[in-house]
Scaffold this motif. Structure first.
Motif, PDB file in Angstrom:
ATOM      1  N   VAL A   1      47.096 142.685 -16.383  1.00 22.75           N
ATOM      2  CA  VAL A   1      48.261 142.562 -15.503  1.00 22.75           C
ATOM      3  C   VAL A   1      47.920 141.709 -14.284  1.00 22.75           C
ATOM      4  O   VAL A   1      48.715 140.850 -13.861  1.00 22.75           O
ATOM      5  CB  VAL A   1      48.763 143.954 -15.081  1.00 22.75           C
ATOM      6  CG1 VAL A   1      49.874 143.824 -14.036  1.00 22.75           C
ATOM      7  CG2 VAL A   1      49.274 144.731 -16.287  1.00 22.75           C
ATOM      8  N   LYS A   2      46.730 141.905 -13.717  1.00 21.39           N
ATOM      9  CA  LYS A   2      46.296 141.072 -12.583  1.00 21.39           C
ATOM     10  C   LYS A   2      46.304 139.600 -12.959  1.00 21.39           C
ATOM     11  O   LYS A   2      46.796 138.744 -12.220  1.00 21.39           O
ATOM     12  CB  LYS A   2      44.891 141.486 -12.140  1.00 21.39           C
ATOM     13  CG  LYS A   2      44.785 142.842 -11.471  1.00 21.39           C
ATOM     14  CD  LYS A   2      43.338 143.128 -11.099  1.00 21.39           C
ATOM     15  CE  LYS A   2      43.182 144.504 -10.476  1.00 21.39           C
ATOM     16  NZ  LYS A   2      41.761 144.809 -10.152  1.00 21.39           N
TER      17      LYS A   2
ATOM     18  N   LEU B   1      51.758 133.976 -12.837  1.00 25.14           N
ATOM     19  CA  LEU B   1      53.156 133.966 -12.413  1.00 25.14           C
ATOM     20  C   LEU B   1      53.294 133.465 -10.973  1.00 25.14           C
ATOM     21  O   LEU B   1      54.204 132.696 -10.658  1.00 25.14           O
ATOM     22  CB  LEU B   1      53.751 135.373 -12.548  1.00 25.14           C
ATOM     23  CG  LEU B   1      55.240 135.513 -12.221  1.00 25.14           C
ATOM     24  CD1 LEU B   1      56.078 134.637 -13.136  1.00 25.14           C
ATOM     25  CD2 LEU B   1      55.669 136.971 -12.360  1.00 25.14           C
ATOM     26  N   ILE B   2      52.395 133.888 -10.097  1.00 24.48           N
ATOM     27  CA  ILE B   2      52.426 133.451  -8.697  1.00 24.48           C
ATOM     28  C   ILE B   2      52.298 131.931  -8.613  1.00 24.48           C
ATOM     29  O   ILE B   2      53.015 131.266  -7.856  1.00 24.48           O
ATOM     30  CB  ILE B   2      51.303 134.145  -7.897  1.00 24.48           C
ATOM     31  CG1 ILE B   2      51.663 135.622  -7.692  1.00 24.48           C
ATOM     32  CG2 ILE B   2      51.086 133.463  -6.545  1.00 24.48           C
ATOM     33  CD1 ILE B   2      50.526 136.470  -7.163  1.00 24.48           C
ATOM     34  N   ALA B   3      51.386 131.373  -9.420  1.00 18.05           N
ATOM     35  CA  ALA B   3      51.217 129.922  -9.438  1.00 18.05           C
ATOM     36  C   ALA B   3      52.447 129.236 -10.038  1.00 18.05           C
ATOM     37  O   ALA B   3      52.924 128.214  -9.522  1.00 18.05           O
ATOM     38  CB  ALA B   3      49.959 129.556 -10.228  1.00 18.05           C
ATOM     39  N   LYS B   4      52.963 129.801 -11.121  1.00 14.87           N
ATOM     40  CA  LYS B   4      54.117 129.209 -11.800  1.00 14.87           C
ATOM     41  C   LYS B   4      55.355 129.191 -10.913  1.00 14.87           C
ATOM     42  O   LYS B   4      56.138 128.227 -10.926  1.00 14.87           O
ATOM     43  CB  LYS B   4      54.396 129.993 -13.083  1.00 14.87           C
ATOM     44  CG  LYS B   4      55.532 129.448 -13.933  1.00 14.87           C
ATOM     45  CD  LYS B   4      55.710 130.297 -15.189  1.00 14.87           C
ATOM     46  CE  LYS B   4      56.871 129.791 -16.024  1.00 14.87           C
ATOM     47  NZ  LYS B   4      57.068 130.626 -17.245  1.00 14.87           N
ATOM     48  N   GLU B   5      55.544 130.257 -10.150  1.00 17.19           N
ATOM     49  CA  GLU B   5      56.711 130.371  -9.265  1.00 17.19           C
ATOM     50  C   GLU B   5      56.502 129.691  -7.919  1.00 17.19           C
ATOM     51  O   GLU B   5      57.370 129.743  -7.048  1.00 17.19           O
ATOM     52  CB  GLU B   5      57.053 131.847  -9.049  1.00 17.19           C
ATOM     53  CG  GLU B   5      57.499 132.576 -10.299  1.00 17.19           C
ATOM     54  CD  GLU B   5      58.847 132.108 -10.803  1.00 17.19           C
ATOM     55  OE1 GLU B   5      59.742 131.839  -9.964  1.00 17.19           O
ATOM     56  OE2 GLU B   5      59.013 132.004 -12.034  1.00 17.19           O
TER      57      GLU B   5
ATOM     58  N   GLY C   1      55.135 136.102  -0.612  1.00 18.82           N
ATOM     59  CA  GLY C   1      54.289 134.967  -0.315  1.00 18.82           C
ATOM     60  C   GLY C   1      54.154 134.710   1.177  1.00 18.82           C
ATOM     61  O   GLY C   1      54.883 135.280   1.998  1.00 18.82           O
ATOM     62  N   ASN C   2      53.253 133.800   1.515  1.00 17.90           N
ATOM     63  CA  ASN C   2      53.037 133.435   2.915  1.00 17.90           C
ATOM     64  C   ASN C   2      54.248 132.713   3.501  1.00 17.90           C
ATOM     65  O   ASN C   2      54.385 132.575   4.713  1.00 17.90           O
ATOM     66  CB  ASN C   2      51.789 132.552   3.021  1.00 17.90           C
ATOM     67  CG  ASN C   2      51.236 132.511   4.436  1.00 17.90           C
ATOM     68  OD1 ASN C   2      51.294 133.497   5.165  1.00 17.90           O
ATOM     69  ND2 ASN C   2      50.707 131.353   4.812  1.00 17.90           N
TER      70      ASN C   2
ATOM     71  N   THR D   1      59.810 136.152  -2.159  1.00 14.23           N
ATOM     72  CA  THR D   1      59.469 137.453  -2.740  1.00 14.23           C
ATOM     73  C   THR D   1      59.910 137.548  -4.193  1.00 14.23           C
ATOM     74  O   THR D   1      60.870 136.897  -4.615  1.00 14.23           O
ATOM     75  CB  THR D   1      60.114 138.605  -1.949  1.00 14.23           C
ATOM     76  OG1 THR D   1      61.538 138.473  -2.008  1.00 14.23           O
ATOM     77  CG2 THR D   1      59.651 138.596  -0.502  1.00 14.23           C
ATOM     78  N   LEU D   2      59.195 138.368  -4.940  1.00 12.68           N
ATOM     79  CA  LEU D   2      59.569 138.737  -6.297  1.00 12.68           C
ATOM     80  C   LEU D   2      59.445 140.246  -6.418  1.00 12.68           C
ATOM     81  O   LEU D   2      58.450 140.832  -5.975  1.00 12.68           O
ATOM     82  CB  LEU D   2      58.652 138.082  -7.335  1.00 12.68           C
ATOM     83  CG  LEU D   2      58.814 136.590  -7.623  1.00 12.68           C
ATOM     84  CD1 LEU D   2      57.762 136.149  -8.632  1.00 12.68           C
ATOM     85  CD2 LEU D   2      60.201 136.275  -8.143  1.00 12.68           C
ATOM     86  N   SER D   3      60.445 140.869  -7.008  1.00 10.66           N
ATOM     87  CA  SER D   3      60.399 142.302  -7.290  1.00 10.66           C
ATOM     88  C   SER D   3      60.365 142.461  -8.802  1.00 10.66           C
ATOM     89  O   SER D   3      61.327 142.092  -9.492  1.00 10.66           O
ATOM     90  CB  SER D   3      61.615 143.022  -6.705  1.00 10.66           C
ATOM     91  OG  SER D   3      61.619 142.927  -5.294  1.00 10.66           O
TER      92      SER D   3
END
Length: 403
Positions: free
Chosen positions: A9-10, A16-20, A51-52, A56-58
């Motif tokens: 999951v990590k 996902l963080i990079a993709k978004e 993010g900085n 946000t993503l929920s």
């Protein structure tokens, strides 16, 4: 208490963080998802990513614990693969088809899905939007269903099934590719995952509870009941015909989340579990959904709800550019109801029992790495309510000569 995420999951969240394009460093807030019993072949997290740049993503993350092994891992991995196939292959084609037809109110009653690469060695997982942040909630399954919840759900199923009919009619090769090799979770794993064990004990407990005098008619229809219901579940594949669709498969109340207005009336519904999709009659979905949560009042109006489903289905098939009278004639629809309604009865014996479990009775499969037979078969605290509900359903099946 801090919740520790498993490695797969990590890794998926990092991708996902990079993709978004969420600006790092990010703040992750991780909590346990739904309660034990809300899902039987997965665990989950609720994850908030900020993010900085304040983006946000929920998220709601379903995953299979890494320690699962043996035959259960084989079955559950296939379920995750099936759900990913729905989100990544089937639903996008369905969406494109609806867009091409310029449908004003398309079927979009699923959560947003986030595709992430999952390596072969990683535990299976699904990442989707957290619907609770959009004010969607699960209905209390112990509360009797009402007309408004039934209608909004039935309409969603009808519109979903309509896509299969119209696509099969207008682009058969695409539909064939989407529907081929789909399994049937309930038929394929009837014995392995404990469903057979639970059905045996539930039917026997029901029959033992009947009064020889007061319940004489019901008792008279219970001869070989267990064998008949077991056959209904195990032999679904044999009943596939030209009127089959890609159905949701697992239509219990826990797999629907509702959005409400200020008057507490449902105004939208999301179908949240696609691990058991199958290629078969849409009446398997209808019967599963309807009979596992109906009351005496709704059962008495079965023809009203059947008509509502069929009219909603036909209306959407026409909007998609096909002829419902050719693709699913009404006489065939009624024949399918009579043929597949017993599937809803069979699952009622198990699903209603699960719905009436108190919190301390819900079996936790992942804690013991096996299905706890005692948890599935014991006489639960709400046994009288369970018997009363199933008795009403059995009487309905007798009155309509369905069994």
């Amino acid at each position: 208490m801090e919740v520790q995420m498993i490695n797969s999951v990590k890794t998926a969240l990092d991708v996902l963080i990079a993709k978004e394009k969420i600006k790092t460093p990010v703040k992750l807030d991780v909590n346990k998802g739904s309660d034990v019993g809300d899902g039987f072949i997965s665990k989950n997290y609720v994850v908030s990513i900020k993010g900085n740049d304040d983006k946000t993503l929920s998220l709601f993350v379903k995953y299979l614990p890494e320690e699962i092994s043996g035959v259960f891992k084989t079955i559950f991995v296939k379920a995750f693969q099936t759900e990913r196939r729905f989100y990544e292959e089937i639903y996008p084609e369905f969406t494109k088809f609806q867009l091409n037809k310029k449908i004003n109110d398309p079927f979009n009653n699923i959560p947003e899905y986030y595709k992430t690469k999952v390596n072969n060695g990683d535990a299976p997982l699904i990442i989707m939007e957290n619907l609770k942040c959009l004010n969607y909630v699960l209905r209390d399954v112990k509360t009797p269903i009402d007309d408004s919840h039934l209608r909004i759900s039935i309409k969603a199923y009808a519109r979903y099934h309509a896509i299969s009919y119209a696509l099969k009619d207008q682009d058969f090769e695409t539909f064939k590719r989407l529907s081929e090799d789909l399994g049937d979770f309930f038929s394929d794993s009837f014995e392995t995952v404990g469903l057979q064990t639970m059905l045996i004990s539930s039917v026997n407990q029901f029959i033992d509870s009947l009064d020889p005098v007061l319940d004489k008619i019901i008792l008279g229809r219970c001869n070989n009941l267990l064998d008949r219901l077991s056959g209904v579940i195990k032999n679904n594949r044999e009943k596939v015909d030209e009127y089959a669709v890609i159905s949701q498969g697992d239509c219990r109340s826990n797999n629907l989340m509702f959005l409400y207005n200020d008057q507490n009336q449902p105004i939208d519904v999301k179908l949240i579990d696609w691990q058991c999709i199958r290629y078969n009659s849409p009446l398997l979905d209808f019967s599963y959904f309807f009979y596992t949560l109906s009351t005496k009042e709704t059962l008495d109006k079965i023809q009203t709800y059947l008509n509502f489903y069929y009219e909603s289905l036909c209306e959407r098939i026409i909007e998609l550019g096909s002829d419902p009278k050719k693709l699913f004639p009404r006489e065939v629809f009624i024949d399918h109801w009579r043929k597949f309604a017993p599937f809803g009865l069979a699952l009622s014996f198990c699903v209603i029992k699960l719905q009436l479990f108190e919190k301390d009775e819900v079996p936790d499969f992942f804690e013991k790495q096996e299905f706890d037979t005692d948890s599935l078969t014991h006489v639960n605290k709400n046994h009288k309510d369970y018997i009363d509900r199933v008795k009403v359903i059995m009487q309905h099946f007798i009155d309509n000569n369905l069994i």
